[in-house]
Design a protein around this motif. Structure first.
Motif, PDB file in Angstrom:
ATOM      1  N   MET A 184       0.870  -1.174   0.000  1.00 45.23           N
ATOM      2  CA  MET A 184       0.000   0.000   0.000  1.00 45.23           C
ATOM      3  C   MET A 184       0.916   1.236   0.000  1.00 45.23           C
ATOM      4  O   MET A 184       1.861   1.308   0.782  1.00 45.23           O
ATOM      5  N   ILE A 185       0.574   2.201  -0.807  1.00 43.32           N
ATOM      6  CA  ILE A 185       1.334   3.461  -0.878  1.00 43.32           C
ATOM      7  C   ILE A 185       0.370   4.579  -0.568  1.00 43.32           C
ATOM      8  O   ILE A 185      -0.723   4.660  -1.143  1.00 43.32           O
ATOM      9  N   ARG A 194      -3.933   9.594   2.919  1.00 38.39           N
ATOM     10  CA  ARG A 194      -4.813   8.822   2.017  1.00 38.39           C
ATOM     11  C   ARG A 194      -3.998   7.843   1.192  1.00 38.39           C
ATOM     12  O   ARG A 194      -2.852   8.101   0.836  1.00 38.39           O
ATOM     13  N   ILE A 195      -4.646   6.710   0.905  1.00 39.43           N
ATOM     14  CA  ILE A 195      -4.009   5.673   0.079  1.00 39.43           C
ATOM     15  C   ILE A 195      -4.088   6.104  -1.381  1.00 39.43           C
ATOM     16  O   ILE A 195      -5.137   6.520  -1.874  1.00 39.43           O
ATOM     17  N   ILE A 196      -2.971   5.970  -2.096  1.00 33.58           N
ATOM     18  CA  ILE A 196      -2.967   6.303  -3.527  1.00 33.58           C
ATOM     19  C   ILE A 196      -2.681   5.088  -4.391  1.00 33.58           C
ATOM     20  O   ILE A 196      -2.850   5.144  -5.611  1.00 33.58           O
ATOM     21  N   GLY A 222      -7.895   6.247  -1.766  1.00 35.54           N
ATOM     22  CA  GLY A 222      -8.598   7.421  -1.272  1.00 35.54           C
ATOM     23  C   GLY A 222      -8.929   7.331   0.192  1.00 35.54           C
ATOM     24  O   GLY A 222      -9.304   8.322   0.832  1.00 35.54           O
ATOM     25  N   ARG A 223      -8.859   6.092   0.791  1.00 35.96           N
ATOM     26  CA  ARG A 223      -9.115   5.934   2.228  1.00 35.96           C
ATOM     27  C   ARG A 223      -7.813   6.098   3.016  1.00 35.96           C
ATOM     28  O   ARG A 223      -6.722   6.108   2.429  1.00 35.96           O
ATOM     29  N   SER A 224      -7.997   6.153   4.296  1.00 32.28           N
ATOM     30  CA  SER A 224      -6.818   6.162   5.162  1.00 32.28           C
ATOM     31  C   SER A 224      -6.510   4.722   5.573  1.00 32.28           C
ATOM     32  O   SER A 224      -7.408   3.862   5.581  1.00 32.28           O
ATOM     33  N   PRO A 225      -5.311   4.401   5.919  1.00 34.28           N
ATOM     34  CA  PRO A 225      -4.977   3.033   6.322  1.00 34.28           C
ATOM     35  C   PRO A 225      -5.776   2.585   7.537  1.00 34.28           C
ATOM     36  O   PRO A 225      -6.159   1.414   7.638  1.00 34.28           O
ATOM     37  N   ALA A 226      -6.068   3.491   8.482  1.00 35.69           N
ATOM     38  CA  ALA A 226      -6.803   3.131   9.708  1.00 35.69           C
ATOM     39  C   ALA A 226      -8.200   2.643   9.380  1.00 35.69           C
ATOM     40  O   ALA A 226      -8.698   1.680   9.970  1.00 35.69           O
ATOM     41  N   SER A 227      -8.852   3.270   8.450  1.00 36.14           N
ATOM     42  CA  SER A 227     -10.219   2.878   8.113  1.00 36.14           C
ATOM     43  C   SER A 227     -10.236   1.502   7.476  1.00 36.14           C
ATOM     44  O   SER A 227     -11.177   0.733   7.640  1.00 36.14           O
ATOM     45  N   CYS A 228      -9.212   1.198   6.755  1.00 35.43           N
ATOM     46  CA  CYS A 228      -9.152  -0.132   6.145  1.00 35.43           C
ATOM     47  C   CYS A 228      -8.950  -1.206   7.194  1.00 35.43           C
ATOM     48  O   CYS A 228      -9.507  -2.301   7.108  1.00 35.43           O
TER      49      CYS A 228
END
Length: 560
Positions: free
Chosen positions: A504-505, A517-519, A538-544
């Motif tokens: 994940m980047i 945000r994840i790109i 577009g999400r943040s790593p925490a939300s995932c």
């Protein structure tokens, strides 16, 4: 062939004298025409005066004949002869006086015997037949054998009645028993002609048939001959004009006046030599033209000297200054002479132009130096080709490719391209053929070390003022580093996409909640977390991580 200033000024000076000569020639021609008209008018007046003289003398002869018929014709022959001789002696223009019978025999005469018979004279027969006076044409008289004009005066046996009357009702008019003949001699013509004639003139009498009756100056070979077919004589006999210009019987071109002698149908001609009339006019014309020529020559010389001093000297000085300026001498200045007027203004204007040109060239040189400095330190380069596409100029910026600028001169872009048959290169050559501008042509070439170099160039066609195609001019830049970076990026992307570990980047930023945000995520990330790429980006790593506690946990590290 172009004319120099001196020749043009000379033509101008000559042009100013031409109207003067044309005026002189026009005036001379007018004087010549006036002299011709005056000579013709004088000749016509003299001919008319000669005709009037003859009419007056002929009238006197008629009166003399009537008087002799009344007082002397029927006297005894001896007395009649004496009276005739006395009358002839008192009238020098009378040739002879005769008294004749109806058969033409002479009763008495002023001439010596023997006397001729006059029955063959038409005018005598006419007087007997009509009972009226008659007049002959000019004829050769007898016994003098000289040209005369004869008159016939009827003589009646008793006192004659009025012409056309009768002695009694119904009776025929009385017939004359005698006729008095009197001849008007040509002596009057000679006296009148001698009064009119001079060295260059001609006095001529022609009868109604064209026979020469008299000529002054005398020409025995002409008098008595008929010239009815001669153009000059035909013009006289037709009588359509009383003056003109003719070649007379002696072959001389003369100005002529003519008149008809009344009662006879004969013609008198007064003529003057045309050359003699025009001689003083032509002599005066030659003197006038000579004087005018001298005056015009002096005017030309004065004008030439004046033009040389006031015009050509300034022009030559200014021309030398212009030549030196054209040869590159930017410090040259035109001399401004005192009182030069227009040429002084022209010289000052030239000096102002030279100063402005010198300043402009210094500005251009400064800009060119600035441009060269920029091109030498710039990583970009500037180039120029001829109409065939060969490089004729290349700035030093191209040396960043590891290829000297001189290496390109005289060669085309195709000579260096690694793949000259690519679609982009063919599109570029189509632009060249259509002479259209092109932008951002990317192609590769090899440096002197054999390593490929990647460049991008743009250019536009160049035309001169006449529209002639001169070639292309443009710029280029090295994109080798950019191409290498793009290659490395594609390589990293390929590694990330095909890795078995989830990757994940995110954006660079703080890891504190909610986090960056994840790109980018790879397929392994989806397999590990259960989040497809479309949901993760577009999400943040925490939300995932918090979405499903049943899903496997993942860990990662952040790199900035």
């Amino acid at each position: 062939m172009a004319l120099g200033l001196r020749r043009r000024l000379l033509l101008l000076l000559i042009g100013t004298t031409v109207p003067f000569f044309l005026l002189l020639l026009g005036e001379s021609r007018a004087r010549r025409d006036e002299a011709i008209a005056a000579a013709q008018a004088q000749a016509a007046d003299l001919a008319g005066m000669a005709a009037d003289d003859q009419e007056r003398l002929l009238d006197q002869v008629r009166r003399l004949s009537r008087g002799f018929a009344q007082h002397s014709a029927q006297l005894p022959p001896e007395q009649c002869v004496d009276d005739a001789r006395i009358l002839k002696a008192s009238q020098p223009w009378v040739s002879n006086i005769h008294v004749v019978r109806p058969d033409g025999s002479v009763v008495c005469s002023s001439a010596d015997q023997p006397w001729s018979n006059y029955s063959d004279r038409d005018y005598v027969r006419q007087a007997f037949d009509t009972g009226r006076p008659s007049t002959s044409d000019y004829v050769f008289g007898r016994p003098s054998n000289r040209v005369i004009m004869g008159t016939a005066q009827p003589v009646f046996a008793s006192v004659p009645v009025a012409v056309g009357a009768t002695d009694h009702a119904g009776a025929e008019p009385a017939k004359p028993v005698l006729v008095v003949m009197a001849g008007l001699s040509m002596d009057w013509i000679e006296k009148t002609g001698a009064r009119f004639a001079h060295e260059d003139s001609l006095f001529l009498v022609l009868d109604r048939t064209g026979t020469v009756l008299a000529r002054l100056p005398e020409r025995g070979d002409l008098v008595g001959r008929n010239f009815k077919d001669h153009p000059f004589v035909q013009a006289v006999l037709t009588g359509t004009a009383d003056r003109g210009e003719f070649v007379t019987l002696d072959g001389v071109d003369r100005l002529v006046g003519m008149a008809t002698l009344p009662g006879s149908g004969a013609h008198v001609v007064v003529a003057v030599d045309r050359a003699a009339v025009l001689a003083p006019i032509l002599a005066d014309q030659r003197r006038t033209l000579a004087f005018g020529g001298v005056a015009a020559l002096c005017a030309l010389l004065l004008g030439w000297v004046g033009v040389e001093a006031t015009v050509l000297r300034g022009v030559v000085s200014l021309r030398h200054a212009v030549s030196r300026l054209g040869a590159g001498d930017r410090g040259v200045r035109a001399d401004v002479a005192p009182g030069a007027a227009e040429f002084g203004q022209l010289a000052r204007a030239f000096n102002d132009m030279a100063v402005a040109l010198d300043r402009h060239e210094r500005d251009i040189a400064q800009r060119e130096a600035q441009f060269r400095d920029l091109t030498e330190v710039s990583s970009d380069w500037f180039w120029e080709t001829d109409p065939q596409g060969r490089f004729i100029q290349m700035s030093q910026g191209v040396s960043s490719l590891g290829v000297p600028a001189a290496h390109f001169l005289g060669r085309t872009r195709r000579d260096f391209a690694i793949d000259p048959d690519s679609g982009d290169f063919r599109a570029y050559e189509e632009c060249l053929a259509a002479r259209q501008p092109f932008r951002n042509l990317a192609y590769s070439l090899r440096g002197e070390d054999g390593v490929p170099r990647h460049v991008v160039v743009s250019g536009k066609p160049v035309f001169d003022e006449a529209g002639t195609f001169l070639g292309y001019r443009g710029s280029g830049r090295d994109r080798t580093s950019q191409v290498a970076a793009e290659e490395r990026l594609r390589l990293l992307q390929s590694v990330a996409v095909h890795a078995t570990d989830g990757i994940m980047i995110t954006e660079a930023g703080s890891l504190e909640e909610p986090g960056p945000r994840i790109i980018f995520v790879n397929e392994a990330f989806t397999a590990v977390t259960g989040y497809p790429r479309e949901e993760a980006v577009g999400r943040s790593p925490a939300s995932c991580r918090d979405r499903s506690p049943t899903r496997p946990r993942w860990s990662g590290s952040a790199k900035r």
